[in-house]
Design an enzyme around this catalytic site. Structure first.
Site, short mmCIF file in Angstrom:
data_model
loop_
_atom_site.label_atom_id
_atom_site.label_comp_id
_atom_site.label_asym_id
_atom_site.label_seq_id
_atom_site.Cartn_x
_atom_site.Cartn_y
_atom_site.Cartn_z
N LYS A 222 0.83 -1.21 0.00
CA LYS A 222 0.00 0.00 0.00
C LYS A 222 0.87 1.26 0.00
O LYS A 222 2.07 1.20 0.29
CB LYS A 222 -0.92 -0.01 1.22
CG LYS A 222 -0.19 -0.04 2.55
CD LYS A 222 -1.11 -0.49 3.68
CE LYS A 222 -0.36 -0.48 5.00
NZ LYS A 222 -1.12 -1.14 6.07
N TYR B 8 14.73 30.30 8.46
CA TYR B 8 13.44 30.93 8.79
C TYR B 8 13.27 31.10 10.29
O TYR B 8 13.61 30.21 11.09
CB TYR B 8 12.29 30.07 8.27
CG TYR B 8 12.05 30.22 6.79
CD1 TYR B 8 11.73 31.46 6.23
CD2 TYR B 8 12.13 29.12 5.95
CE1 TYR B 8 11.50 31.59 4.87
CE2 TYR B 8 11.89 29.24 4.58
CZ TYR B 8 11.58 30.49 4.05
OH TYR B 8 11.35 30.61 2.71
N MET C 183 11.21 24.31 2.40
CA MET C 183 10.57 23.47 1.39
C MET C 183 11.61 22.75 0.52
O MET C 183 11.44 21.58 0.18
CB MET C 183 9.64 24.30 0.49
CG MET C 183 8.79 23.44 -0.43
SD MET C 183 7.73 24.39 -1.53
CE MET C 183 6.54 25.07 -0.40
C1 LIG Z 1 -0.25 -2.11 6.59
C2 LIG Z 1 -0.74 -3.43 7.04
C3 LIG Z 1 0.17 -4.47 7.32
C4 LIG Z 1 1.67 -4.30 7.27
O1 LIG Z 1 2.12 -3.68 8.44
P1 LIG Z 1 3.70 -3.52 8.75
O2 LIG Z 1 3.74 -3.02 10.14
O3 LIG Z 1 4.21 -2.51 7.76
O4 LIG Z 1 4.30 -4.86 8.56
C5 LIG Z 1 -0.37 -5.72 7.67
N1 LIG Z 1 -1.70 -5.90 7.76
C6 LIG Z 1 -2.60 -4.92 7.50
C7 LIG Z 1 -4.05 -5.20 7.61
C8 LIG Z 1 -2.14 -3.65 7.15
O5 LIG Z 1 -3.03 -2.68 6.90
#
Ligand SMILES: *Cc1c(COP(=O)(O)O)cnc(C)c1O
Length: 360
Positions: free
Chosen positions: A35, A257, A305
């Site tokens: 993801k 800044y 930035m």
């Molecule tokens: C993101 C996610 C993972 C992976 O988590 P990590 O801590 O990056 O290993 C596993 N299961 C679900 C349901 C997730 O949303």
């Protein structure tokens, strides 16, 4: 070598991390979590380089579609399930698998007119209290799914940990005990472990583990504890840039800044071409480590930035154009996360579009 902000993605390290996970969880399937653009590493690039993964996990249907459009034919699991009824035909046509975690989803699924049944993972809330059906509702949900024509019969059962990065926290063993109690009667495949649980709780591996962060070579335990994961992990992303200016600063002069940092000594300051517009965290505090010419120098002043400023020291011999590592092979992203009061996950997936991506 590029001289502007660049993230080098080390494919050998990715494969080696995958193999390390396989050693920790030898008899389980691996659902590689991709993801958020594979935690900033590039969705298709990472998917194509994990030929042995048993399935991929994403959080949004668009991420799943991007994988299919990129030629990925492996099973793809939507880790939060579908959001609207329009998603269901897309899931059926593209052979995605979906999690079911709520009444609303179940109702929509039961009414849907899809042509082919879909694969479902039923998520149980065993104590994190974010997504999942309650222990009381579980049996009813399971029965309804079994009798639903739109669902393939190999329903998998899953849950998610809230505290697996902390071995001292007894929530995890409570979650495991509840999951076992609820699912003891079924022979369906089960899944519970994220990266931290893969390291810390082998009893939670079941038939499917779901590593995210570990795949990218970052320890899931660094942020909370001195403990480190037993797996050999090699950072996949190295973020670097270069020095674009060096200037002399006298004691008492401020830099950046808000004049937020004032030098206590005469020194040389380097301006490095990286900033929050690239995904370097604006909240990185004074003293955040930056690696230049084989030594750590402190970030000073506010992150802008497009630039940061670092204190090279009065006798520095560094030059404009020198290579600067912000995190990666020689400087763990967890250290930067700590200095910026966040977690490595956030830093990795916040890399922005203008950062060049190189593969090695
Ligand atoms: C993101 C996610 C993972 C992976 O988590 P990590 O801590 O990056 O290993 C596993 N299961 C679900 C349901 C997730 O949303």
């Amino acid at each position: 070598m590029q001289r502007t902000a660049t993230a080098v993605i080390d494919i050998k390290a990715l494969v080696s991390n995958y193999n390390s996970i396989k050693l920790l969880a030898p008899n389980t399937n691996i659902l590689a979590v991709l993801k958020a653009n594979a935690y900033g590493h590039g969705l298709i690039r990472i998917a194509k380089n994990l030929p042995e993964a048993d399935a991929f996990g994403v959080a949004r249907i668009d991420e799943a579609l991007e994988l299919r459009a990129g030629g990925i034919t492996k099973p793809i699991v939507l880790l939060e399930g579908f959001f609207t009824e329009e998603d269901l035909p897309i899931i059926a046509v593209n052979n995605f698998e979906t999690i079911i975690h709520s009444k609303e989803q179940l109702t929509v699924l039961e009414k849907s007119q899809i042509d082919t049944p879909i694969s479902v993972w039923l998520k149980i809330d065993t104590g994190m209290h974010r997504l999942g059906v309650s222990p009381e509702e579980f049996k009813q949900f399971y029965q309804q799914l079994i009798s639903c024509e739109n669902v393939k019969k190999n329903i998998r059962l899953m849950s998610h940990f809230g505290c697996a990065d902390d071995v001292e926290n007894n929530n995890t063993s409570k979650q495991i005990a509840l999951f076992n109690e609820l699912t003891v009667d079924t022979l369906q495949e089960k899944s519970f472990a994220n990266s931290a649980a893969i390291c810390n709780f082998p009893e939670s591996h079941y038939q499917w583990v779901r590593p995210g962060l570990m795949l990218y070579g970052v320890s899931p335990l660094d942020n909370n504890l001195t403990l480190s994961c037993n797996a050999k992990l090699d950072p996949v992303m190295t973020l670097y840039s270069s020095i674009i200016a060096i200037r002399d600063i006298n004691a008492g002069e401020s830099v950046g800044y808000g004049a937020a940092w004032v030098s206590k000594h005469d020194t040389k300051i380097a301006v490095v071409a990286i900033g929050y517009g690239d995904g370097y965290p604006r909240h990185a505090s004074n003293g955040t480590p930056v690696l230049i010419n084989n030594r750590i120098v402190p970030l000073v002043g506010r992150v802008s930035m497009d630039m940061i400023t670092v204190d090279l020291g009065k006798n520095a011999t560094d030059n404009v154009g020198d290579y600067v590592e912000l995190w990666g092979k020689n400087l763990s992203v967890s250290r930067i996360a700590k200095a910026a009061n966040t977690i490595s996950y956030e830093l990795l997936c916040n890399i922005t579009r203008r950062v060049k991506i190189d593969e090695s």
